[in-house]
Write an enzyme that holds these catalytic residues in place. Structure first.
Site, PDB file in Angstrom:
ATOM      1  N   SER A   9      18.432  36.231  16.302  1.00 46.23           N
ATOM      2  CA  SER A   9      18.381  37.368  17.238  1.00 46.23           C
ATOM      3  C   SER A   9      19.242  38.533  16.746  1.00 46.23           C
ATOM      4  O   SER A   9      18.789  39.692  16.759  1.00 46.23           O
ATOM      5  CB  SER A   9      18.800  36.937  18.645  1.00 46.23           C
ATOM      6  OG  SER A   9      20.063  36.325  18.630  1.00 46.23           O
ATOM      7  N   HIS A  60      16.143  28.464  18.016  1.00 43.21           N
ATOM      8  CA  HIS A  60      17.257  29.385  18.309  1.00 43.21           C
ATOM      9  C   HIS A  60      17.560  29.314  19.820  1.00 43.21           C
ATOM     10  O   HIS A  60      17.856  28.244  20.331  1.00 43.21           O
ATOM     11  CB  HIS A  60      16.863  30.783  17.814  1.00 43.21           C
ATOM     12  CG  HIS A  60      17.948  31.814  17.860  1.00 43.21           C
ATOM     13  ND1 HIS A  60      19.284  31.523  17.815  1.00 43.21           N
ATOM     14  CD2 HIS A  60      17.882  33.176  17.934  1.00 43.21           C
ATOM     15  CE1 HIS A  60      19.994  32.640  17.873  1.00 43.21           C
ATOM     16  NE2 HIS A  60      19.161  33.658  17.952  1.00 43.21           N
ATOM     17  N   HIS A  66      23.161  22.962  13.135  1.00 42.37           N
ATOM     18  CA  HIS A  66      23.385  24.417  13.071  1.00 42.37           C
ATOM     19  C   HIS A  66      23.183  24.918  11.649  1.00 42.37           C
ATOM     20  O   HIS A  66      23.423  24.168  10.688  1.00 42.37           O
ATOM     21  CB  HIS A  66      24.807  24.765  13.543  1.00 42.37           C
ATOM     22  CG  HIS A  66      24.949  26.196  13.925  1.00 42.37           C
ATOM     23  ND1 HIS A  66      25.321  27.169  13.022  1.00 42.37           N
ATOM     24  CD2 HIS A  66      24.716  26.841  15.096  1.00 42.37           C
ATOM     25  CE1 HIS A  66      25.334  28.340  13.632  1.00 42.37           C
ATOM     26  NE2 HIS A  66      24.965  28.175  14.894  1.00 42.37           N
ATOM     27  N   ARG A  92      31.891  26.646  21.311  1.00 43.81           N
ATOM     28  CA  ARG A  92      31.217  27.071  22.551  1.00 43.81           C
ATOM     29  C   ARG A  92      30.799  25.836  23.358  1.00 43.81           C
ATOM     30  O   ARG A  92      30.717  25.883  24.574  1.00 43.81           O
ATOM     31  CB  ARG A  92      30.003  27.951  22.218  1.00 43.81           C
ATOM     32  CG  ARG A  92      30.363  29.239  21.471  1.00 43.81           C
ATOM     33  CD  ARG A  92      29.129  29.983  20.986  1.00 43.81           C
ATOM     34  NE  ARG A  92      28.330  29.169  20.072  1.00 43.81           N
ATOM     35  CZ  ARG A  92      27.145  29.530  19.587  1.00 43.81           C
ATOM     36  NH1 ARG A  92      26.615  30.698  19.930  1.00 43.81           N
ATOM     37  NH2 ARG A  92      26.481  28.739  18.752  1.00 43.81           N
ATOM     38  N   ASP A 149      24.003  25.022  22.876  1.00 47.95           N
ATOM     39  CA  ASP A 149      22.898  24.738  23.797  1.00 47.95           C
ATOM     40  C   ASP A 149      22.919  23.314  24.324  1.00 47.95           C
ATOM     41  O   ASP A 149      22.257  23.008  25.315  1.00 47.95           O
ATOM     42  CB  ASP A 149      21.563  25.006  23.091  1.00 47.95           C
ATOM     43  CG  ASP A 149      21.447  26.453  22.657  1.00 47.95           C
ATOM     44  OD1 ASP A 149      21.788  27.334  23.470  1.00 47.95           O
ATOM     45  OD2 ASP A 149      21.046  26.713  21.501  1.00 47.95           O
TER      46      ASP A 149
HETATM   47  C1  LIG Z   1      19.702  24.670  14.268  1.00 47.41           C
HETATM   48  C2  LIG Z   1      18.781  24.191  13.157  1.00 47.41           C
HETATM   49  C3  LIG Z   1      17.451  24.952  13.255  1.00 47.41           C
HETATM   50  C4  LIG Z   1      19.439  24.493  11.810  1.00 47.41           C
HETATM   51  O1  LIG Z   1      18.498  24.268  10.818  1.00 47.41           O
HETATM   52  P1  LIG Z   1      18.913  24.071   9.289  1.00 47.41           P
HETATM   53  O2  LIG Z   1      19.978  25.024   8.906  1.00 47.41           O
HETATM   54  O3  LIG Z   1      17.661  24.065   8.491  1.00 47.41           O
HETATM   55  O4  LIG Z   1      19.548  22.605   9.358  1.00 47.41           O
HETATM   56  P2  LIG Z   1      19.707  21.541   8.193  1.00 47.41           P
HETATM   57  O5  LIG Z   1      19.910  22.194   6.867  1.00 47.41           O
HETATM   58  O6  LIG Z   1      20.717  20.568   8.650  1.00 47.41           O
HETATM   59  O7  LIG Z   1      18.259  20.857   8.172  1.00 47.41           O
HETATM   60  C5  LIG Z   1      17.943  19.861   7.236  1.00 47.41           C
HETATM   61  C6  LIG Z   1      16.934  18.910   7.837  1.00 47.41           C
HETATM   62  O8  LIG Z   1      17.538  18.266   8.978  1.00 47.41           O
HETATM   63  C7  LIG Z   1      16.728  18.455  10.108  1.00 47.41           C
HETATM   64  N1  LIG Z   1      17.545  18.626  11.304  1.00 47.41           N
HETATM   65  C8  LIG Z   1      18.539  19.516  11.513  1.00 47.41           C
HETATM   66  N2  LIG Z   1      18.993  19.419  12.785  1.00 47.41           N
HETATM   67  C9  LIG Z   1      18.266  18.433  13.368  1.00 47.41           C
HETATM   68  C10 LIG Z   1      18.238  17.914  14.674  1.00 47.41           C
HETATM   69  N3  LIG Z   1      19.021  18.369  15.646  1.00 47.41           N
HETATM   70  N4  LIG Z   1      17.352  16.922  14.935  1.00 47.41           N
HETATM   71  C11 LIG Z   1      16.523  16.457  13.972  1.00 47.41           C
HETATM   72  N5  LIG Z   1      16.480  16.944  12.733  1.00 47.41           N
HETATM   73  C12 LIG Z   1      17.346  17.938  12.437  1.00 47.41           C
HETATM   74  C13 LIG Z   1      15.974  19.736   9.818  1.00 47.41           C
HETATM   75  O9  LIG Z   1      14.828  19.851  10.669  1.00 47.41           O
HETATM   76  C14 LIG Z   1      15.674  19.608   8.359  1.00 47.41           C
HETATM   77  O10 LIG Z   1      14.604  18.712   8.221  1.00 47.41           O
HETATM   78  P3  LIG Z   1      13.437  18.941   7.111  1.00 47.41           P
HETATM   79  O11 LIG Z   1      14.173  18.982   5.800  1.00 47.41           O
HETATM   80  O12 LIG Z   1      12.554  17.778   7.288  1.00 47.41           O
HETATM   81  O13 LIG Z   1      12.803  20.263   7.452  1.00 47.41           O
HETATM   82  C15 LIG Z   1      18.533  22.673  13.281  1.00 47.41           C
HETATM   83  O14 LIG Z   1      19.767  21.988  13.221  1.00 47.41           O
HETATM   84  C16 LIG Z   1      17.783  22.279  14.533  1.00 47.41           C
HETATM   85  O15 LIG Z   1      16.550  22.314  14.545  1.00 47.41           O
HETATM   86  N6  LIG Z   1      18.523  21.910  15.630  1.00 47.41           N
HETATM   87  C17 LIG Z   1      17.875  21.631  16.900  1.00 47.41           C
HETATM   88  C18 LIG Z   1      17.520  22.920  17.621  1.00 47.41           C
HETATM   89  C19 LIG Z   1      18.740  23.631  18.157  1.00 47.41           C
HETATM   90  O16 LIG Z   1      19.598  23.032  18.772  1.00 47.41           O
HETATM   91  N7  LIG Z   1      18.806  24.938  17.935  1.00 47.41           N
HETATM   92  C20 LIG Z   1      19.899  25.772  18.420  1.00 47.41           C
HETATM   93  C21 LIG Z   1      20.814  26.153  17.317  1.00 47.41           C
HETATM   94  S1  LIG Z   1      22.231  27.009  17.933  1.00 47.41           S
END
Ligand SMILES: CC(C)(COP(=O)(O)OP(=O)(O)OC[C@H]1O[C@@H](n2cnc3c(N)ncnc32)[C@H](O)[C@@H]1OP(=O)(O)O)[C@@H](O)C(=O)NCCC(=O)NCCS
Length: 472
Positions: A277, A307, A353, A362, A408
């Site tokens: 965002s 997000h 994250h 947070r 979140d």
């Molecule tokens: C926030 C988020 C998008 C960060 O993504 P990122 O920087 O790519 O995270 P990573 O590098 O740790 O991801 C590596 C792998 O772990 C997975 N992973 C990361 N967090 C995960 C979670 N909470 N549950 C399951 N799998 C997860 C990713 O989907 C990715 O899988 P892939 O290689 O098969 O695509 C991710 O942690 C996520 O999807 N979290 C859940 C949604 C969420 O809470 N979002 C709010 C963020 S403030």
């Protein structure tokens, strides 16, 4: 006259040398209150020339210093770890979490003015801090609260634009539509059409930003009341501050809910510049789009489930756990449910994250709020259990870089406790808060004359050829 000048110079000097003794050395200079200091815009007018000079010096003296190497992984991996943006209002450390103008969340809770003794910080104080880098006094915050209330008028066409959408439209769609409808009042657009000089861009940007921030709770609460409360709208209460007023207009007047809303709005404002965002707002604004256009774009990014929408997803997911296993779910059942979620190709919402590698502060401050105000809430207890169960499982997966909870993971159960149970609405609350961070930086984007953002992209073929040559 000479005496007046030296008194005012002395007070400015003192304002830079007084420190809160109990805080650590990262805490910004605290200022002493003078009557003219009550006006936020005049403070900015004073700060801008010195910051413009600072940027100029940085460019001329250090413009060619390298900040690191860009790897193919970074290009293919969503630019993780690539330093590429200037963002003044906050900075995120992977282990420590967010600092707003140098202040951590616990420090903000200590030094920012509150509505009541030992209470949560007032979001207006954080807005002041983000814009000026200074901790405001209570009088300054009260003046800003009043200014925001005075600016909070929403023309009728905004409500009509929202009403044109089906009531089933996602609250974020309605919110983004409302912000676009507010745009017709943009001072920046008017000034630009009249041919304003670029050195003055920040002034109508400031006007738009303050107007937008002041009006968002009205638009957001209208949407809530429209969807969930038969359209019975609650007017502004002029005796209340920003966070409490927002809670009041939504229909929640428990003093603890007012406190929660102050905390909620404060901690969701800003998370440095690279998140979807903030980065979207900044990118769109770099084309000289006004704050309304930029913020509406930012909201559309916030509406994605990876997000901001994660706050909705968390509560829905927690409720699905309760539906399937009951409130007194055992640790074993919880583990099974988490694995079931992962095996069905979904993420565990609220965990992980892009930058953080520890529990999000947070999350921690919301947990502290829960321990103080709702320790026996069954969903809070479930959130606490998840804190023990989820990280080892995500670690076991082997690919998740951060197994710890983010902001979140906690917000929904707090809102739910006080009666705001409609999870689909939660991202709108996040959006109201996020405007404070994005708009504060936007004022500085204009004041510093930051350029159009335009990174270079390449194709896979280009990368393959480049790598072949590099390895030859
Ligand atoms: C926030 C988020 C998008 C960060 O993504 P990122 O920087 O790519 O995270 P990573 O590098 O740790 O991801 C590596 C792998 O772990 C997975 N992973 C990361 N967090 C995960 C979670 N909470 N549950 C399951 N799998 C997860 C990713 O989907 C990715 O899988 P892939 O290689 O098969 O695509 C991710 O942690 C996520 O999807 N979290 C859940 C949604 C969420 O809470 N979002 C709010 C963020 S403030």
């Amino acid at each position: 006259m000479v005496l007046f000048r030296s008194v005012s110079a002395l007070s400015k000097l003192r304002s830079r040398v007084v420190r809160q003794p109990s805080l650590n050395s990262t805490v910004r200079w605290l200022q002493i209150q003078t009557s003219s200091d009550l006006d936020l815009q005049s403070q900015l007018r004073e700060l801008i020339p010195e910051q413009q000079e600072r940027l100029k010096k940085l460019k001329t003296e250090h413009g060619k210093v390298q900040l690191g190497n860009i790897t193919v992984d970074m290009v293919l991996g969503g630019m993780r770890g690539m330093t590429g943006l200037l963002w003044e209002t906050s900075l995120l450390d992977a282990d420590e979490g967010i600092r707003f103008r140098g202040l951590s969340i616990p420090e903000c809770q200590k030094v920012l003015p509150t509505a009541k003794p030992e209470g949560e910080p007032l979001p207006e104080g954080l807005l002041w801090l983000l814009l000026t880098g200074k901790v405001p006094s209570k009088d300054q915050v009260d003046a800003l609260s009043k200014e925001l209330r005075d600016r909070a008028t929403v023309p009728d066409h905004v409500y009509r634009a929202i009403d044109a959408l089906p009531i089933t439209a996602h609250p974020m769609t309605q919110f983004s539509t409302g912000v676009m409808a507010l745009q017709v009042q943009s001072e920046f657009q008017k000034a630009y059409e009249k041919g304003i000089h670029k050195s003055k861009y920040w002034e109508p940007t400031y006007e738009d930003s303050m107007n937008l921030i002041s009006r968002l709770p009205l638009v957001a609460s209208y949407i809530y009341r429209r969807i969930y409360k038969d359209g019975n709208v609650i007017p502004v209460d002029n005796a209340l501050d920003y966070g409490a007023n927002f809670s009041h207009m939504l229909g929640f007047d428990d003093p603890k809910m007012h406190e929660l809303m102050r905390l909620y709005v404060t901690i969701h404002t800003d998370h440095e510049g690279g998140n979807v965002s903030a980065h979207t707002g900044h990118l769109v604004a770099s084309a000289l789009s006004d704050p309304y256009l930029s913020f509406a774009a930012a909201l559309n990014g916030l509406a994605g489930p990876l997000h901001g929408l994660a706050n909705q997803e968390v509560l829905l997911w927690i409720k699905s756990v309760v539906d399937e296993c009951g409130e007194n779910v055992s640790t074993e059942q919880l583990k099974e449910y988490v694995w079931k979620t992962l095996k069905s190709g979904k993420v565990v919402p609220g965990y992980g994250h892009g930058v953080l590698r520890q529990t999000d502060p947070r999350y921690t401050c919301q947990r502290e709020f829960a321990l103080k105000h709702l320790p026996d809430d069954p969903l809070f207890q479930l959130v606490s259990k998840l804190y023990e169960v989820v990280p080892p499982i995500l670690t076991e997966l082997g690919k998740v870089k951060n197994p710890w909870p983010n902001v979140d993971a906690h917000s929904g159960v707090l809102l739910n406790h006080f009666g705001l149970t409609e999870a689909r609405y939660y991202t709108v609350l996040f959006g109201v808060s996020r405007a404070i961070g994005i708009c504060s930086q936007l004022v500085w984007d204009r004041a510093l004359g930051l350029p159009l953002e335009r990174p270079k992209s390449v194709t896979m073929e280009w990368l393959e050829n480049f790598c072949k040559k590099a390895n030859a």
